[in-house]
Design a protein around this motif. Structure first.
Motif, PDB file in Angstrom:
ATOM      1  N   GLN A 124     -17.565  -9.295   1.464  1.00 16.69           N
ATOM      2  CA  GLN A 124     -17.066  -7.969   1.837  1.00 16.69           C
ATOM      3  C   GLN A 124     -17.632  -6.896   0.918  1.00 16.69           C
ATOM      4  O   GLN A 124     -17.950  -5.785   1.360  1.00 16.69           O
ATOM      5  CB  GLN A 124     -15.534  -7.968   1.805  1.00 16.69           C
ATOM      6  N   PHE A 125     -17.751  -7.220  -0.356  1.00 16.49           N
ATOM      7  CA  PHE A 125     -18.310  -6.263  -1.310  1.00 16.49           C
ATOM      8  C   PHE A 125     -19.776  -5.991  -0.994  1.00 16.49           C
ATOM      9  O   PHE A 125     -20.229  -4.841  -1.028  1.00 16.49           O
ATOM     10  CB  PHE A 125     -18.158  -6.807  -2.733  1.00 16.49           C
ATOM     11  N   CYS A 126     -20.530  -7.040  -0.689  1.00 16.54           N
ATOM     12  CA  CYS A 126     -21.936  -6.855  -0.328  1.00 16.54           C
ATOM     13  C   CYS A 126     -22.059  -6.005   0.931  1.00 16.54           C
ATOM     14  O   CYS A 126     -22.964  -5.153   1.027  1.00 16.54           O
ATOM     15  CB  CYS A 126     -22.605  -8.211  -0.109  1.00 16.54           C
ATOM     16  N   GLU A 127     -21.169  -6.202   1.886  1.00 17.38           N
ATOM     17  CA  GLU A 127     -21.214  -5.405   3.109  1.00 17.38           C
ATOM     18  C   GLU A 127     -20.886  -3.943   2.820  1.00 17.38           C
ATOM     19  O   GLU A 127     -21.507  -3.027   3.372  1.00 17.38           O
ATOM     20  CB  GLU A 127     -20.234  -5.969   4.136  1.00 17.38           C
ATOM     21  N   LEU A 128     -19.912  -3.697   1.940  1.00 17.14           N
ATOM     22  CA  LEU A 128     -19.606  -2.324   1.555  1.00 17.14           C
ATOM     23  C   LEU A 128     -20.835  -1.663   0.947  1.00 17.14           C
ATOM     24  O   LEU A 128     -21.183  -0.524   1.307  1.00 17.14           O
ATOM     25  CB  LEU A 128     -18.457  -2.302   0.547  1.00 17.14           C
ATOM     26  N   LEU A 145     -15.205   2.257   2.164  1.00 11.76           N
ATOM     27  CA  LEU A 145     -14.738   2.160   0.783  1.00 11.76           C
ATOM     28  C   LEU A 145     -13.221   2.019   0.735  1.00 11.76           C
ATOM     29  O   LEU A 145     -12.686   1.156   0.026  1.00 11.76           O
ATOM     30  CB  LEU A 145     -15.179   3.399   0.003  1.00 11.76           C
ATOM     31  N   ILE A 146     -12.510   2.848   1.492  1.00  8.20           N
ATOM     32  CA  ILE A 146     -11.048   2.803   1.502  1.00  8.20           C
ATOM     33  C   ILE A 146     -10.555   1.456   2.023  1.00  8.20           C
ATOM     34  O   ILE A 146      -9.619   0.859   1.478  1.00  8.20           O
ATOM     35  CB  ILE A 146     -10.489   3.962   2.339  1.00  8.20           C
ATOM     36  N   ALA A 147     -11.189   0.953   3.086  1.00 11.43           N
ATOM     37  CA  ALA A 147     -10.780  -0.334   3.650  1.00 11.43           C
ATOM     38  C   ALA A 147     -10.987  -1.462   2.642  1.00 11.43           C
ATOM     39  O   ALA A 147     -10.113  -2.325   2.468  1.00 11.43           O
ATOM     40  CB  ALA A 147     -11.554  -0.613   4.930  1.00 11.43           C
ATOM     41  N   PHE A 148     -12.133  -1.466   1.977  1.00 13.01           N
ATOM     42  CA  PHE A 148     -12.403  -2.540   1.012  1.00 13.01           C
ATOM     43  C   PHE A 148     -11.423  -2.487  -0.151  1.00 13.01           C
ATOM     44  O   PHE A 148     -10.840  -3.511  -0.535  1.00 13.01           O
ATOM     45  CB  PHE A 148     -13.838  -2.434   0.493  1.00 13.01           C
ATOM     46  N   LEU A 149     -11.239  -1.309  -0.729  1.00 16.49           N
ATOM     47  CA  LEU A 149     -10.367  -1.193  -1.892  1.00 16.49           C
ATOM     48  C   LEU A 149      -8.917  -1.496  -1.527  1.00 16.49           C
ATOM     49  O   LEU A 149      -8.187  -2.093  -2.317  1.00 16.49           O
ATOM     50  CB  LEU A 149     -10.481   0.211  -2.492  1.00 16.49           C
ATOM     51  N   GLY A 150      -8.494  -1.091  -0.331  1.00 16.18           N
ATOM     52  CA  GLY A 150      -7.132  -1.403   0.096  1.00 16.18           C
ATOM     53  C   GLY A 150      -6.921  -2.888   0.253  1.00 16.18           C
ATOM     54  O   GLY A 150      -5.869  -3.428  -0.118  1.00 16.18           O
ATOM     55  N   ASP A 151      -7.929  -3.575   0.802  1.00 15.14           N
ATOM     56  CA  ASP A 151      -7.819  -5.018   1.005  1.00 15.14           C
ATOM     57  C   ASP A 151      -7.908  -5.801  -0.304  1.00 15.14           C
ATOM     58  O   ASP A 151      -7.515  -6.962  -0.374  1.00 15.14           O
ATOM     59  CB  ASP A 151      -8.940  -5.510   1.931  1.00 15.14           C
ATOM     60  N   LEU A 152      -8.421  -5.185  -1.304  1.00 10.69           N
ATOM     61  CA  LEU A 152      -8.758  -5.903  -2.530  1.00 10.69           C
ATOM     62  C   LEU A 152      -7.558  -6.341  -3.361  1.00 10.69           C
ATOM     63  O   LEU A 152      -7.669  -7.262  -4.160  1.00 10.69           O
ATOM     64  CB  LEU A 152      -9.690  -5.024  -3.379  1.00 10.69           C
ATOM     65  N   ASP A 153      -6.414  -5.670  -3.188  1.00 11.34           N
ATOM     66  CA  ASP A 153      -5.244  -5.979  -4.007  1.00 11.34           C
ATOM     67  C   ASP A 153      -5.566  -5.744  -5.477  1.00 11.34           C
ATOM     68  O   ASP A 153      -5.540  -6.648  -6.317  1.00 11.34           O
ATOM     69  CB  ASP A 153      -4.786  -7.426  -3.791  1.00 11.34           C
ATOM     70  N   VAL A 154      -5.933  -4.492  -5.776  1.00  6.04           N
ATOM     71  CA  VAL A 154      -6.379  -4.144  -7.125  1.00  6.04           C
ATOM     72  C   VAL A 154      -5.368  -4.502  -8.195  1.00  6.04           C
ATOM     73  O   VAL A 154      -5.712  -4.979  -9.269  1.00  6.04           O
ATOM     74  CB  VAL A 154      -6.698  -2.632  -7.185  1.00  6.04           C
ATOM     75  N   GLY A 155      -4.111  -4.301  -7.909  1.00  2.00           N
ATOM     76  CA  GLY A 155      -3.101  -4.493  -8.951  1.00  2.00           C
ATOM     77  C   GLY A 155      -2.548  -5.893  -9.044  1.00  2.00           C
ATOM     78  O   GLY A 155      -1.549  -6.110  -9.739  1.00  2.00           O
ATOM     79  N   GLY A 198      -0.733   6.755   5.574  1.00  2.00           N
ATOM     80  CA  GLY A 198      -1.800   6.870   4.600  1.00  2.00           C
ATOM     81  C   GLY A 198      -3.095   6.402   5.223  1.00  2.00           C
ATOM     82  O   GLY A 198      -3.103   5.711   6.250  1.00  2.00           O
ATOM     83  N   ARG A 199      -4.230   6.743   4.595  1.00  2.00           N
ATOM     84  CA  ARG A 199      -5.520   6.373   5.188  1.00  2.00           C
ATOM     85  C   ARG A 199      -5.694   4.861   5.292  1.00  2.00           C
ATOM     86  O   ARG A 199      -6.151   4.342   6.316  1.00  2.00           O
ATOM     87  CB  ARG A 199      -6.660   6.993   4.373  1.00  2.00           C
ATOM     88  N   TYR A 200      -5.303   4.134   4.247  1.00  2.00           N
ATOM     89  CA  TYR A 200      -5.427   2.680   4.326  1.00  2.00           C
ATOM     90  C   TYR A 200      -4.412   2.095   5.314  1.00  2.00           C
ATOM     91  O   TYR A 200      -4.708   1.146   6.034  1.00  2.00           O
ATOM     92  CB  TYR A 200      -5.261   2.063   2.946  1.00  2.00           C
ATOM     93  N   GLN A 201      -3.203   2.668   5.357  1.00  2.00           N
ATOM     94  CA  GLN A 201      -2.217   2.230   6.350  1.00  2.00           C
ATOM     95  C   GLN A 201      -2.759   2.394   7.763  1.00  2.00           C
ATOM     96  O   GLN A 201      -2.580   1.525   8.622  1.00  2.00           O
ATOM     97  CB  GLN A 201      -0.929   3.041   6.216  1.00  2.00           C
TER      98      GLN A 201
END
Length: 269
Positions: A124-128, A145-155, A198-201
């Motif tokens: 997914q990162f390579c595709e982004l 970018l928003i879709a990838f970061l939202g899916d990533l579960d940063v926290g 929200g945008r990711y929502q």
């Protein structure tokens, strides 16, 4: 021996993100930090990373590291070796705003970096990055970018709640809005605001209902319409213009990516 080279992507229209690709690099860096949230990925070779909670780690191809803002870290090739990598930097305040508007948490500044070895996340990162370095529209890049970061579960938070549902009337209205917009001007922010999400929502809800993100849905609809117009004998340049693509070559690339053949081949030229 392969030559070393690097390329940097920036866009003044997207000042909150930049990306870098480096191939066959032997450069070494002292321990440092960034004011951005950063994601690195190893494409080839091996590297030694410090900055995670468990001390130094050996990173293999396909591994990602997610480094919160202001976290001291270092990532260098194995001694005497070269490696290839990708590095994405995202403005920390922008990321916090995007995640908070959708009720998500986030990694605090200075927290330990996370290491991810999941093949699907690397893909997914390579595709982004492929989208960011491509001729895709600014809106499409920002949405990816928003879709990838939202899916990533940063926290590293608990699993997300199910995607918010969209009533049939609201979904129909959103689809009509998406299909009626110029692909280059599709505003995820405007669609989210009108949907009260929200945008990711919005991306999650739209994807759950249709299988597509809003931008992917629009491109798919444009390609399907292009097939119809080409079948009716319209000229390629005319079809690209009527569908709102920036130019004929952009339409050709998108069409081939969806259909597997060029528009000319599809028409039987």
């Amino acid at each position: 021996m392969p030559s070393s080279h690097a390329v940097l992507w920036r866009d003044p229209a997207l000042p909150h993100v930049e990306s870098r690709r480096a191939c066959h690099s032997r450069a070494c860096y002292k321990a440092h930090s960034h004011p951005t949230f950063s994601i690195g990925a190893v494409d080839a070779g091996f590297s030694l990373f410090s900055g995670a909670a468990d001390g130094q780690a050996r990173l293999t191809p396909g591994t990602l590291v997610m480094v919160p803002a202001h976290r001291l870290h270092a990532c260098n090739p194995a001694p005497g070796q070269a490696w290839s990598y990708q590095m994405l930097h995202v403005d920390a305040d922008w990321l916090t705003h995007v995640r908070q508007e959708s009720g998500l948490g986030g990694a605090g500044a200075g927290e330990p970096a996370r290491i991810c070895r999941a093949p699907q996340v690397y893909a997914q990162f390579c595709e982004l990055n492929r989208v960011l370095f491509s001729s895709a529209s600014t809106c499409e890049k920002d949405a990816a970018l928003i879709a990838f970061l939202g899916d990533l579960d940063v926290g590293a938070q608990p699993p997300l709640t199910p995607a918010p549902g969209l009533p049939d009337t609201a979904l129909s209205r959103l689809i009509a809005q998406v299909e009626g917009q110029d692909p280059a001007q599709l505003s995820l922010e405007l669609l989210a605001r009108e949907a009260g999400l929200g945008r990711y929502q919005l991306i999650r809800a739209f994807r759950a209902a249709t299988g597509f993100t809003p931008h992917a849905y629009l491109l798919n609809a444009r390609v399907n319409r292009g097939r119809q117009l080409l079948g009716e004998g319209h000229a390629l340049a005319e079809v690209a213009y009527r569908l709102g693509f920036a130019d004929q070559s952009h339409f050709q690339r998108v069409f081939k990516a969806h259909v597997g053949v060029t528009p000319g081949q599809y028409r039987g030229d």
